[in-house]
Design an enzyme around this catalytic site. Structure first.
Site, PDB file in Angstrom:
ATOM      1  CB  SER A  15      -0.887   0.001   1.248  1.00  0.00           C
ATOM      2  OG  SER A  15      -1.474   1.273   1.403  1.00  0.00           O
ATOM      3  CE  LYS A  66     -11.383  -0.014  -0.419  1.00  0.00           C
ATOM      4  NZ  LYS A  66     -11.402   0.790  -1.621  1.00  0.00           N
ATOM      5  CG  ASP A 101     -12.370   4.497  -2.355  1.00  0.00           C
ATOM      6  OD1 ASP A 101     -11.227   4.944  -2.158  1.00  0.00           O
ATOM      7  OD2 ASP A 101     -12.700   3.335  -2.084  1.00  0.00           O
ATOM      8  N   GLY A 127     -17.879  -2.891  -9.847  1.00  0.00           N
ATOM      9  CA  GLY A 127     -17.388  -3.404  -8.566  1.00  0.00           C
ATOM     10  C   GLY A 127     -17.382  -2.320  -7.496  1.00  0.00           C
ATOM     11  N   GLY A 128     -16.613  -2.553  -6.447  1.00  0.00           N
ATOM     12  CA  GLY A 128     -16.589  -1.637  -5.307  1.00  0.00           C
ATOM     13  C   GLY A 128     -16.222  -0.209  -5.694  1.00  0.00           C
ATOM     14  NE  ARG A 149     -15.307  -9.754 -16.731  1.00  0.00           N
ATOM     15  CZ  ARG A 149     -14.192 -10.106 -16.116  1.00  0.00           C
ATOM     16  NH1 ARG A 149     -13.126 -10.397 -16.825  1.00  0.00           N
ATOM     17  NH2 ARG A 149     -14.120 -10.155 -14.803  1.00  0.00           N
TER      18      ARG A 149
HETATM   19  P1  ATR Z   1     -13.008  -3.174  -7.028  1.00  0.00           P
HETATM   20  O1  ATR Z   1     -13.547  -3.241  -5.645  1.00  0.00           O
HETATM   21  O2  ATR Z   1     -11.559  -2.796  -7.101  1.00  0.00           O
HETATM   22  O3  ATR Z   1     -13.859  -2.386  -7.954  1.00  0.00           O
HETATM   23  P2  ATR Z   1     -14.165  -5.669  -7.944  1.00  0.00           P
HETATM   24  O4  ATR Z   1     -15.339  -5.454  -7.079  1.00  0.00           O
HETATM   25  O5  ATR Z   1     -13.562  -7.037  -8.022  1.00  0.00           O
HETATM   26  O6  ATR Z   1     -12.969  -4.715  -7.531  1.00  0.00           O
HETATM   27  O7  ATR Z   1     -14.534  -5.166  -9.435  1.00  0.00           O
HETATM   28  C1  ATR Z   1     -13.652  -5.251 -10.492  1.00  0.00           C
HETATM   29  C2  ATR Z   1     -14.333  -4.677 -11.747  1.00  0.00           C
HETATM   30  O8  ATR Z   1     -13.428  -4.804 -12.852  1.00  0.00           O
HETATM   31  C3  ATR Z   1     -15.590  -5.412 -12.145  1.00  0.00           C
HETATM   32  O9  ATR Z   1     -16.485  -4.489 -12.726  1.00  0.00           O
HETATM   33  C4  ATR Z   1     -15.079  -6.423 -13.179  1.00  0.00           C
HETATM   34  O10 ATR Z   1     -16.050  -6.856 -14.084  1.00  0.00           O
HETATM   35  P3  ATR Z   1     -17.026  -8.110 -13.700  1.00  0.00           P
HETATM   36  O11 ATR Z   1     -18.116  -7.546 -12.830  1.00  0.00           O
HETATM   37  O12 ATR Z   1     -17.533  -8.601 -15.005  1.00  0.00           O
HETATM   38  O13 ATR Z   1     -16.152  -9.106 -12.983  1.00  0.00           O
HETATM   39  C5  ATR Z   1     -14.067  -5.569 -13.900  1.00  0.00           C
HETATM   40  N1  ATR Z   1     -13.040  -6.356 -14.588  1.00  0.00           N
HETATM   41  C6  ATR Z   1     -11.980  -7.000 -14.044  1.00  0.00           C
HETATM   42  N2  ATR Z   1     -11.245  -7.615 -14.995  1.00  0.00           N
HETATM   43  C7  ATR Z   1     -11.859  -7.352 -16.184  1.00  0.00           C
HETATM   44  C8  ATR Z   1     -11.586  -7.683 -17.545  1.00  0.00           C
HETATM   45  N3  ATR Z   1     -10.507  -8.421 -17.888  1.00  0.00           N
HETATM   46  N4  ATR Z   1     -12.423  -7.222 -18.494  1.00  0.00           N
HETATM   47  C9  ATR Z   1     -13.495  -6.468 -18.182  1.00  0.00           C
HETATM   48  N5  ATR Z   1     -13.814  -6.106 -16.915  1.00  0.00           N
HETATM   49  C10 ATR Z   1     -13.002  -6.548 -15.925  1.00  0.00           C
END
Ligand code: ATR
Length: 278
Positions: A15, A66, A101, A127-128, A149
């Site tokens: 971090s 979180k 954030d 995601g988060g 996605r």
């Molecule tokens: P964070 O809390 O950092 O946002 P997360 O909740 O795991 O982490 O979310 C990651 C995001 O990146 C999600 O929207 C994920 O898409 P999915 O909901 O389909 O999993 C997206 N993401 C991660 N890798 C990806 C990839 N190779 N292509 C497209 N979207 C991706």
């Protein structure tokens, strides 16, 4: 007496928050220290109660704690809506939770574009991070599209916002990018070591688009390089967001104005040192 702050998460060793906050304390001549504590999801409640008992002044919370940490604090309203916190303040006796954030991303965008109200914002990810950003921008009156996605996650997040639409990442994305004022990558796509990945390429962008990537390692992601190629003038990297969320936490804990430039420089120097090491 020296005040103690820290970050809990797992992994947390890499971090950049300790470097950033300790630089700020030093700059302001404050008798305070910030440390990284590795805490597993099973122990998050104990860690927060223990921190309170030990007289720790404030904590940041990172992956994967979180959401779980929310159950052990009194959380502010937006953090409750987001369903996650990244900051805990102990100054009132009971732990109070915040999500900076979203505050950080809003500040980055206000600085870049001025008025957010009425702006068309395309957020990649559900995601988060995307959640925190979208709730704050929704509150500021932006017209949001969530493109993800996994379309169901986009649909679900959209249903919680007041003025939002959703999309997948297929051919339809091009039209959404064209129609947007602001594009935000809130996915991990493009993050080290997958530095040549991007969900949006130069041919999809227009020069008046604002492109903001929350990924900060590397500082100039493929998405930002594509934006440069498309003639986009307003490109914002993830370091700004990291610094602004940290600055918002710093303000909550200390009631002092954070030395933003010092914090930004500390983060950039640490990132450069990391790159030199790998
Ligand atoms: P964070 O809390 O950092 O946002 P997360 O909740 O795991 O982490 O979310 C990651 C995001 O990146 C999600 O929207 C994920 O898409 P999915 O909901 O389909 O999993 C997206 N993401 C991660 N890798 C990806 C990839 N190779 N292509 C497209 N979207 C991706």
């Amino acid at each position: 007496m020296k005040k103690i702050y820290g970050i809990i998460g797992d992994p947390v060793a890499h971090s950049l928050s300790p470097v950033m906050h300790n630089a700020a304390f030093e700059k302001l001549g404050m008798d305070a220290i910030y440390h990284a504590f590795r805490v597993s999801p099973e122990e998050v409640g104990d860690a927060i109660r223990g921190a309170k008992s030990l007289g720790i002044s404030g904590l940041n919370v990172t992956i994967p704690l979180k959401e779980k940490a929310l159950f052990f604090v009194d959380a502010e309203e937006v953090a409750k809506k987001v369903g996650a916190i990244n900051t805990i303040d102990f100054c009132s006796g009971t732990p109070v939770g915040y999500n900076t954030d979203g505050i950080g991303s809003l500040r980055v965008l206000k600085e870049t574009v001025g008025q957010i109200k009425g702006k068309k914002v395309l957020i990649l990810g559900a995601g988060g991070a995307a959640k925190a950003i979208s709730f704050y921008l929704d509150g500021a009156g932006a017209k949001i599209t969530i493109a993800n996605r996994t379309k169901e996650r986009a649909v679900h997040l959209t249903s919680k916002l007041s003025n939002a639409d959703f999309s997948g990442l297929g051919v339809e994305l091009k039209e959404y990018v064209k129609a947007s004022d602001i594009l935000i990558n809130a996915t991990s796509v493009g993050m080290h070591p997958n530095e040549d990945a991007t969900l949006v390429s130069a041919d999809m962008m227009h020069p008046d688009l604002v492109v903001f990537d929350i990924v900060y390692n590397p500082m100039e992601t493929k998405l930002l390089r594509e934006a440069k190629r498309a003639g986009v003038k307003k490109r914002v990297d993830g370091v700004k967001m990291l610094v602004y969320q940290g600055a918002a936490s710093f303000r909550i804990w200390t009631k002092e104005e954070p030395p933003i430039k010092t914090m930004e420089k500390a983060v950039k120097d640490a990132l450069i040192r990391k790159i030199l090491k790998t």
